[in-house]
Design an enzyme around this catalytic site. Structure first.
Site, short mmCIF file in Angstrom:
data_model
loop_
_atom_site.label_atom_id
_atom_site.label_comp_id
_atom_site.label_asym_id
_atom_site.label_seq_id
_atom_site.Cartn_x
_atom_site.Cartn_y
_atom_site.Cartn_z
N LYS A 66 10.19 15.97 11.04
CA LYS A 66 9.09 15.45 10.50
C LYS A 66 7.56 16.52 10.47
O LYS A 66 6.59 16.26 10.00
CB LYS A 66 8.21 14.12 11.46
CG LYS A 66 9.40 13.02 11.41
CD LYS A 66 9.83 12.72 9.99
CE LYS A 66 8.82 11.57 9.63
NZ LYS A 66 9.33 10.98 8.19
N SER A 283 19.29 9.40 16.55
CA SER A 283 19.47 9.74 15.01
C SER A 283 20.36 10.76 14.82
O SER A 283 21.12 10.63 13.77
CB SER A 283 18.23 9.39 14.39
OG SER A 283 17.42 10.72 14.49
N1 PMP Z 1 15.27 10.32 12.83
C1 PMP Z 1 14.35 10.56 13.55
C2 PMP Z 1 14.09 10.61 15.03
C3 PMP Z 1 13.06 10.10 12.96
O1 PMP Z 1 11.96 10.31 13.38
C4 PMP Z 1 12.85 10.05 11.37
C5 PMP Z 1 11.53 9.92 10.85
N2 PMP Z 1 11.30 8.52 11.10
C6 PMP Z 1 14.08 10.21 10.85
C7 PMP Z 1 15.46 10.28 11.38
C8 PMP Z 1 14.42 9.77 9.47
O2 PMP Z 1 13.60 10.50 8.45
P1 PMP Z 1 12.86 10.28 7.14
O3 PMP Z 1 11.73 9.46 7.62
O4 PMP Z 1 12.71 11.49 6.46
O5 PMP Z 1 13.80 9.25 6.51
#
Ligand code: PMP
Length: 324
Positions: A66, A283
């Site tokens: 991010k 994630s």
């Molecule tokens: N994994 C984590 C740990 C995140 O903080 C985020 C952001 N919300 C994402 C995945 C997904 O990324 P994006 O917002 O670009 O879809």
């Protein structure tokens, strides 16, 4: 004049160097051992002509993927004059975007306020407070949508105090990935990438990177990944069918969408630590599950996915790290 006054007064003339110059250009690392050994009980055999690479986003100074959208959004806001006169940057966040905004906010003298679900991991909340962010906790049962609605309402009520950054609708979010993540993946794979997989939160990573790769390599396969249910433990990701759809999300971009179970992602997160030395967040575990699934169906190919952050912010989840 205090240091803070000095910074605020000079914000439009401060060159964006220092910490902010270290965002992006993250390593692309191979998954080696995981791809050699089939998952427990599973039969994921990979062809020797298939490679999986992961974009190691925890190498960013704010510790996650991010940093890219946060910095791009802040740079655009400064250029447009939206953060003048001590206006606070306001957004909703599941944690990482807030940590990135707060990091650069502290470095550049921009005050920040976040609406965040009260069940965000204690590590995230403490980190945000350490970086000087103002935090508004929202109802955990309403998830990231509850935080989004709270931020939206606050922005409408107090437009003089807050500038609403709106990561779910700000084109500078996906734009950051179009400008950086996409070109880096092309360069790091010598244009050989055949499949790109990213989890969906705001969808910025998938949209921006996917669009860039598709433009440069029309045959590349773009694959989105999301939790399999509305109640899930994949922090940072959204179950799109039951969530407020981000304005920047265009579901027609991906060729395929995969769903991942929380349990499968948790098991994989631990395997990544123990079998690859990759101590990453849940994630990333979900991204690895999806990447292995895609790779196991190929005869040859270069599969690239994004590992958004490291495991530190999830340390209080002892059950996962102890394999329980
Ligand atoms: N994994 C984590 C740990 C995140 O903080 C985020 C952001 N919300 C994402 C995945 C997904 O990324 P994006 O917002 O670009 O879809």
């Amino acid at each position: 004049m205090t240091l803070l006054d000095f910074r605020l007064a000079d914000i439009n003339t401060i060159p964006l160097n220092g910490l902010t110059s270290q965002v992006g250009n993250t390593p692309l690392l191979p998954l080696r051992r995981l791809t050699l050994r089939p998952a427990q009980g599973g039969a994921l055999k990979l062809s020797p002509r298939v490679k999986i690479w992961i974009k190691a986003e925890w190498f960013n100074p704010g510790g996650s993927v991010k940093d890219r959208p946060a910095l791009n959004i802040i740079q655009n806001a400064i250029a447009d004059g939206n953060l003048r006169n001590g206006k606070r940057l306001l957004d909703s966040t599941s944690g990482n975007m807030g940590i990135s905004y707060a990091t650069f906010g502290a470095a550049l003298g921009i005050p920040v306020t976040f609406a965040i679900p009260a069940n965000a991991s204690p590590e995230r909340l403490t980190l945000l407070r350490a970086l000087g962010a103002e935090i508004i906790l929202t109802d955990p049962s309403e998830g990231s949508d509850g935080a989004l609605l709270t931020a939206r309402q606050l922005a409408a009520e107090k437009p003089d105090l807050y500038w609403y950054a709106n990561q779910y609708g700000n084109p500078a979010n996906s734009g950051a990935h179009y400008l950086s993540t996409g070109p880096e993946i092309i360069a790091q794979t010598n244009g050989q990438v055949t499949h790109f997989i990213a989890g969906l939160g705001t969808s910025g990573t998938l949209m921006g990177t996917g669009r860039y790769l598709r433009e440069k390599l029309p045959n590349v396969k773009i694959i989105s990944m999301q939790p399999d249910a509305s109640f899930h433990g994949l922090e940072g990701l959204k179950h799109m069918p039951t969530a407020i759809k981000p304005t920047i999300y265009d579901e027609s971009l991906a060729d395929t969408n995969l769903t991942v179970r929380t349990e499968a992602a948790r098991e994989m997160t631990l395997r990544l630590a123990r079998e690859e030395g990759l101590f990453v967040g849940i994630s990333s575990g979900a991204a690895a599950v999806a990447a292995l699934q895609v790779a196991s169906q190929l005869d040859e190919g270069v599969v690239v996915t994004v590992f958004p952050d490291a495991g530190y912010k999830y340390l209080s989840d002892k059950a996962m790290w102890e394999g329980k």
